[in-house]
Scaffold this motif. Structure first.
Motif, PDB file in Angstrom:
ATOM      1  N   PRO A  77       0.823  -1.223   0.000  1.00 14.93           N
ATOM      2  CA  PRO A  77       0.000   0.000   0.000  1.00 14.93           C
ATOM      3  C   PRO A  77       0.847   1.259   0.000  1.00 14.93           C
ATOM      4  CG  PRO A  77      -0.031  -1.032   2.158  1.00 14.93           C
ATOM      5  CD  PRO A  77       0.704  -1.980   1.249  1.00 14.93           C
ATOM      6  N   ALA A  84       0.314   4.072  -1.348  1.00 10.97           N
ATOM      7  CA  ALA A  84      -0.428   5.323  -1.144  1.00 10.97           C
ATOM      8  C   ALA A  84      -0.466   5.669   0.332  1.00 10.97           C
ATOM      9  CB  ALA A  84      -1.830   5.179  -1.716  1.00 10.97           C
ATOM     10  N   THR A  85      -0.724   4.647   1.158  1.00 13.48           N
ATOM     11  CA  THR A  85      -0.716   4.872   2.606  1.00 13.48           C
ATOM     12  C   THR A  85       0.669   5.290   3.087  1.00 13.48           C
ATOM     13  OG1 THR A  85      -2.262   3.038   2.723  1.00 13.48           O
ATOM     14  CG2 THR A  85      -1.374   3.842   4.810  1.00 13.48           C
ATOM     15  N   PHE A  86       1.675   4.584   2.579  1.00 13.60           N
ATOM     16  CA  PHE A  86       3.038   4.915   2.975  1.00 13.60           C
ATOM     17  C   PHE A  86       3.340   6.364   2.619  1.00 13.60           C
ATOM     18  CE2 PHE A  86       3.112   0.796   4.081  1.00 13.60           C
ATOM     19  CZ  PHE A  86       3.730  -0.153   3.284  1.00 13.60           C
ATOM     20  N   LYS A  93       1.247   8.841   2.269  1.00 21.55           N
ATOM     21  CA  LYS A  93       0.528   9.755   3.162  1.00 21.55           C
ATOM     22  C   LYS A  93       1.287   9.910   4.474  1.00 21.55           C
ATOM     23  CE  LYS A  93      -2.707   8.358   5.817  1.00 21.55           C
ATOM     24  NZ  LYS A  93      -3.862   7.824   6.486  1.00 21.55           N
ATOM     25  N   ASN A  94       1.673   8.783   5.062  1.00 25.05           N
ATOM     26  CA  ASN A  94       2.382   8.856   6.342  1.00 25.05           C
ATOM     27  C   ASN A  94       3.694   9.596   6.224  1.00 25.05           C
ATOM     28  OD1 ASN A  94       0.434   7.381   7.729  1.00 25.05           O
ATOM     29  ND2 ASN A  94       1.354   5.439   7.126  1.00 25.05           N
ATOM     30  N   THR A 147       6.663   1.774  14.353  1.00 20.37           N
ATOM     31  CA  THR A 147       5.375   1.422  13.756  1.00 20.37           C
ATOM     32  C   THR A 147       5.186  -0.080  13.766  1.00 20.37           C
ATOM     33  OG1 THR A 147       6.260   1.243  11.524  1.00 20.37           O
ATOM     34  CG2 THR A 147       5.482   3.397  12.204  1.00 20.37           C
ATOM     35  N   GLU A 160       0.416  -1.921   9.511  1.00 24.76           N
ATOM     36  CA  GLU A 160       0.771  -1.489   8.170  1.00 24.76           C
ATOM     37  C   GLU A 160       0.286  -0.086   7.872  1.00 24.76           C
ATOM     38  OE1 GLU A 160       1.807  -4.420   5.522  1.00 24.76           O
ATOM     39  OE2 GLU A 160       0.038  -3.997   4.345  1.00 24.76           O
ATOM     40  N   GLU A 161      -0.838   0.353   8.485  1.00 24.12           N
ATOM     41  CA  GLU A 161      -1.356   1.656   8.087  1.00 24.12           C
ATOM     42  C   GLU A 161      -0.501   2.794   8.610  1.00 24.12           C
ATOM     43  OE1 GLU A 161      -3.929  -0.164   9.700  1.00 24.12           O
ATOM     44  OE2 GLU A 161      -4.248   0.774  11.647  1.00 24.12           O
ATOM     45  N   ASN A 162       0.503   2.480   9.423  1.00 21.90           N
ATOM     46  CA  ASN A 162       1.388   3.539   9.904  1.00 21.90           C
ATOM     47  C   ASN A 162       2.739   3.550   9.237  1.00 21.90           C
ATOM     48  OD1 ASN A 162      -0.362   4.657  11.788  1.00 21.90           O
ATOM     49  ND2 ASN A 162       0.186   3.135  13.330  1.00 21.90           N
ATOM     50  N   THR A 199       5.930   3.670   6.464  1.00 26.87           N
ATOM     51  CA  THR A 199       6.359   4.746   5.570  1.00 26.87           C
ATOM     52  C   THR A 199       6.994   4.199   4.300  1.00 26.87           C
ATOM     53  OG1 THR A 199       8.539   4.845   6.544  1.00 26.87           O
ATOM     54  CG2 THR A 199       6.831   6.217   7.542  1.00 26.87           C
TER      55      THR A 199
END
Lengths: 311, 439, 278
Positions: free
Chosen positions: C67, C69-71, C73-74, C219, C222-224, C226
């Motif tokens: 993911p 995109a999430t990385f 964003k963080n 972290t 996974e949602e946190n 980078t």
């Protein structure tokens, strides 16, 4: 009568009514405290604790899993009886002694080059900074290929001039030199700081110098270097602190080899902490390095009074 | 930047910071949520690769949570293995240890004697879903420390020889037969070692000889030598057989030149050499299938054969496993997850992720004998056949020091010292370590 | 005659610039070339530098297998917050060291420097334990909050050096006009330090953009995570997918390169060319 008193009277008034020196000093100290407060608070909250903890740990034996045991000076005594540690220290000093001057000179040279009034300079500057940005793994892979003793680019080139080019990363006598070369190539940050420093030198100084008939080299020696000395000082201190803590190349690329020739101090420290589960000893190692770096830095700061010009 | 920061604003910032820090300190040690919506959360720490991670999240965790509705699994992947061990130690130190963590035969020895893995003999004994005999005994032995089983294996592979059939055909060399000898091996290697582009440098080799601890002991063993005495109290790497065996392996690159030296292969692992057609044969594991069979596969025909026989037949095996953290507050639930990761369901997922062979015997046998993967080479069976004589590279309790001593062996691979010198020094150093009994 | 020398100098400069550019851009070009090489060719020693048929799909594959995109964003959150925090707080602290007199100033400065001298590896675990107290593990807080508290010795030192080069006459003039220390900071020092502040902002951004160890330790879910963690995932336990790894690396690198390029104009001289006599 106008409501605006004469300007010189305003100034006179301000001078006469200015606060006395002691009150001024107290105000300044208070102000300083305010400006410093972010760092002081941060230090108390985030930094002091772990630092004290690591100091205390250096007097204990702790493998993370079992409770820590007090052992007094045992770790420190062992430091001086550890041949691998002495070798690691020697390797690190060798690396630093080669790297620091090389980094400074190369970075300054590049910064001077990039300070010219040339079209498309932003593009050039970006390209020159690229090596510092290129991902670690890619860099190491690439340099591994370049340093390959048989078919690598470097030795293919050198074989035009000599019979037996060095074995670079495979040769204990040359491995550190190879790493120094690798490290120097990525001096982008140092270069940028020099660039910022060069930008800060007022153009008139050069104008005045060239009106006086000074040639480029003399301008460099008499205008650039002195005005740049605070920046040079910064880069030297930072390079010293940084090079003495060299770690990544050993961790990712050479793993301390060949024959422990690239076993650097912090890499050995890391191993003792996370591979040998010997946190106490690693902490003692850290504090020994701290002491060495601190002494070196203070010496450099004393010497700086002689050659660094401010303002 | 200078606009928003007035004197007031700045003082406000300082005050706010103190408040935040202070309240943080006072809010107590709420370290992690253990229960969400009444469900227990188990922490599973693993260095899974992206594909494996995906399978975990999309297949294994839902299946487990369906069977155990009261438990949720939080997969904490370190995304690759850089820093895996450092982070595990940090988590343990910070009292945020995972309930279950993954190990392989490479890093398990470091943890084995530190007692951070919980013995599961009792759990297994009481279990009616799986039993010890469901797994390969050798794998269980590898996870047994001081008589106690401290983990459950998930996947493994023996090491056998991969060879490039196209290159063999091209140079008119006969394929390896199951009973081929070490001398045959050397002969065949020589046929491939050439300078194909005539630039004065050899760029094609018969084989590779990486200095990996899960490769070189094979050559000590197949020459009749041993690394340790049967009671594991004395190192015997200085015996003539051991030295000779290791010397043969090292000489493949240094003397015979049929394998690239460390210099010549710098930057390219041995597997890449094989894939790039620069080495005709490599000793590798079934984990290689993940790269060789996926997507477009290899651009040439290949097959596998057992390791060549010397005075006896020998090879190593590698494995992966999971352990329960010794101080977990939820051992029962953790055991259920541990079991799930290794039973038929876990085995199927391991296979799908390309993780060599499952440790779960039935799944492994089926995968190979039923040719569940149609792209697998004709002689896939040899992986299973080798189990009978495969051994694990031994590890003494003082593994960190042992590994440091092994650095000396590397000097022989580089030609900086003779095999005899390094083996003798290595042996005396290891014996020193063993006798000091320091842990 | 002077024109002639000037022209030779200019040519020399151009030659040097172009020469070094090739040297320095080479590895990056190699990365790009590798990233566009189809998977089955990537290990071929004799593959062309830039492949015949660039495999743009590598980028899609590399960036979707995790993911990213999430990385992103963080990483953006962390980097931007830290840039603000570090630039502002480091400049405040540096100002005190450069322009204010107070007892113990030099000793305190050495103490600030000293925080750089202890290898981070031994404070890693105690720092982690410390952050478990407020329960900040598995969040971005340990990576952001400390940035607002001084910004780190490196930036404080850097800015102090720059502030010291600003002539005191300007400050004296401002004080006579009734400016307090904060006014000096805001109206005299900051505007004249654009190059240095730009450097700090850039370094801060790049440091946090590429930071691996911090996010690794702090972290869990996974949602946190980078970008740097995502990149390291390609170096798996069993072999590396070079083409994917390079594609991901180039993608992660591009924003920084673009940012760097456009920040160049803040490096151009904006310093003391007027208002100071003699």
């Amino acid at each position: 009568m106008s409501t605006n008193p004469a300007p010189d009277l305003v100034i006179a008034d301000a001078v006469v009514n200015a606060p006395g020196p002691r009150r001024r000093q107290r105000t300044q100290t208070l102000e300083a405290m305010l400006f410093l407060s972010p760092w002081i608070i941060g230090f108390i909250l985030f930094t002091a604790g772990p630092i004290i903890a690591s100091l205390v740990l250096s007097f204990m034996k702790w493998d993370v899993i079992s409770p820590a045991k007090w052992v007094g000076l045992a770790n420190y005594k062992q430091l001086f009886n550890d041949p691998l540690l002495l070798k690691a220290l020697a390797n690190t000093v060798y690396y630093a002694a080669l790297s620091i001057p090389l980094h400074i000179i190369v970075a300054l040279g590049l910064a001077l080059l990039l300070n010219q009034k040339v079209k498309a300079m932003p593009i050039f500057r970006t390209i020159f900074y690229l090596p510092s940005l290129t991902s670690g793994v890619a860099t190491f892979l690439l340099w591994g290929n370049i340093f390959e003793p048989q078919a690598g680019l470097l030795n293919r080139f050198l074989r035009n001039f000599m019979e037996n080019p060095p074995g670079w990363l495979m040769d204990p006598a040359w491995s550190k030199v190879a790493l120094v070369i690798m490290g120097t190539w990525a001096v982008g940050s140092t270069m940028l700081i020099f660039l910022a420093g060069l930008q800060g030198i007022p153009g008139q100084l050069y104008e005045a110098a060239s009106i006086d008939g000074a040639r480029p080299w003399s301008q460099f020696r008499n205008v650039t270097l002195p005005m740049l000395s605070p920046t040079i000082f910064f880069n030297v201190i930072i390079a010293t602190i940084g090079c003495l803590q060299v770690f990544a190349q050993a961790f990712v690329l050479t793993r301390g080899g060949p024959s422990n020739s690239t076993m650097f101090y912090v890499y050995y420290l890391f191993n003792r902490a996370f591979v040998y589960f010997d946190m106490g000893y690693a902490s003692a190692m850290a504090w020994l390095l701290f002491a060495i770096v601190l002494v070196l830095t203070v010496i450099q700061m004393r010497m700086a009074k002689r050659w660094v010009h401010y303002g | 930047m200078t606009n928003f920061l007035t004197r007031r604003g700045f003082l406000g910032l300082a005050a706010g910071a103190m408040l935040a820090g202070g309240s943080g300190l006072l809010s107590g040690c709420n370290q992690r949520e253990r229960f969400v919506d009444g469900k227990l959360i188990l922490d599973f720490y693993t260095p899974s690769s992206p594909e494996f991670n995906e399978l975990y999240q999309n297949k294994l965790v839902p299946a487990f949570e369906k069977k155990f509705p009261k438990i949720k699994v939080r997969v904490n992947s370190s995304l690759g293995d850089a820093g895996y061990d450092a982070k595990l130690l940090t988590l343990i130190a910070g009292k945020m240890a995972p309930d279950i963590f993954h190990v392989t035969q490479t890093n398990f020895p470091f943890y084995a004697n530190k007692g951070i893995a919980m013995p599961i003999d009792d759990f297994l004994a009481r279990d009616d879903e799986i039993k010890r005999s469901d797994f390969y005994q050798k794998l269980l032995d590898g996870l047994t420390v001081n008589g106690k089983l401290v983990g459950l294996p998930t996947d493994f592979s023996t090491i056998i020889m991969f060879y490039n059939k196209d290159m063999f055909d091209k140079h008119k060399v006969k394929y390896p037969t199951p009973d081929w000898t070490v001398e045959d091996y050397l002969e065949k290697c020589k046929a491939f070692t050439l300078d194909t582009d005539k630039d004065g440098y050899i760029d094609q080799w018969g084989t590779t000889n990486p200095n990996a601890y899960n490769r070189w002991p094979t050559w000590v063993w197949n020459n009749g030598g041993e690394l340790f005495t049967p009671d594991a109290q004395t190192c015997t790497m200085d015996s003539p057989e051991a030295i000779e065996g290791l010397k043969f392996y090292i000489d493949l690159s240094l003397k015979e030149g049929v394998a690239p030296t460390s210099e010549q292969s710098m930057g390219q692992g041995f597997q890449e050499q094989f894939m790039a057609r620069r080495a005709a044969m490599i000793a590798d594991s079934r984990f290689a299938y993940k790269r060789f069979l996926r997507k477009k596969g290899l651009a040439f025909e290949w097959d596998v054969a057992p390791m060549p026989t010397g005075k006896r037949q020998a090879t190593t095996f590698i494995w992966g496993a999971n352990c329960i953290y010794r101080d977990t507050p939820y051992p029962e639930e953790s055991y259920e997850l541990l079991k799930f990761l290794s039973n038929e369901v876990g085995a199927a997922i391991n296979l799908e992720a390309g993780n060599a062979l499952p440790a779960y015997k039935e799944a492994a046998e089926n995968a190979v004998r039923n040719r569940e993967d149609p792209k697998a080479p004709a002689n896939d069976l040899f992986f299973l056949d080798a189990i009978s004589y495969a051994r694990q590279a031994p590890f003494p309790p003082q593994y960190a020091d042992y590994e440091a001593a092994m650095n000396r062996l590397h000097d022989a691979f580089l030609g900086l010292a003779t095999p005899k010198e390094v083996c003798t020094e290595f042996t005396s150093r290891v014996n020193q370590i063993l006798q000091s009994k320091a842990l | 005659m002077v024109e002639h020398t000037k022209r030779i100098n200019k040519i020399t400069v151009y030659i040097l610039l172009i020469g070094f550019s090739i040297l320095f851009a080479f590895p990056f070009l190699w990365m790009v070339g590798t990233s566009l090489t189809p998977g089955e060719l990537v290990l071929d020693r004799n593959r062309p530098f830039i492949p015949m048929q660039p495999a743009w799909s590598n980028y899609n594959e590399a960036l979707t297998v995790l993911p990213f995109a999430t990385f992103l964003k963080n990483t953006l959150i962390i980097s931007i917050m830290c840039v603000i925090g570090q630039t502002v707080s480091a400049s405040l602290v540096a100002f005190a060291f450069a322009r204010l007199k107070f007892p113990g100033r030099d000793a305190l400065f050495v103490m600030v420097l000293a925080t750089m001298m202890l290898p981070g590896q031994v404070t890693m675990i105690p720092t982690f334990i410390m952050f478990t107290i407020p329960g900040w593990i598995d969040s971005l807080k340990p990576l952001i909050v400390p940035a607002f508290f001084g910004g780190g010795a490196f930036f404080i030192f850097l800015l102090r050096q720059f502030f010291l080069t600003i002539p005191t006459e300007l400050e004296d003039a401002a004080r006579i006009d009734g400016c307090g220390s904060f006014g000096i900071y805001r109206h005299v020092i900051l505007p004249l330090s654009k190059p240095a502040l730009t450097a700090v902002a850039l370094f801060s951004f790049m440091g946090h953009w590429n930071d691996f160890l911090g996010p690794l330790i702090y972290t869990q879910s996974e949602e946190n995570k980078t970008l740097a963690l995502g990149l390291s995932a390609f170096k798996g336990l069993h072999g590396t997918e070079y083409h994917l790894m390079m594609a991901a690396s180039v993608a992660v690198l591009l924003p920084v390169i673009i940012l760097f390029f456009f920040s160049q104009k803040y490096f151009v001289e904006g310093v003391v060319t007027s208002g100071v006599k003699g």
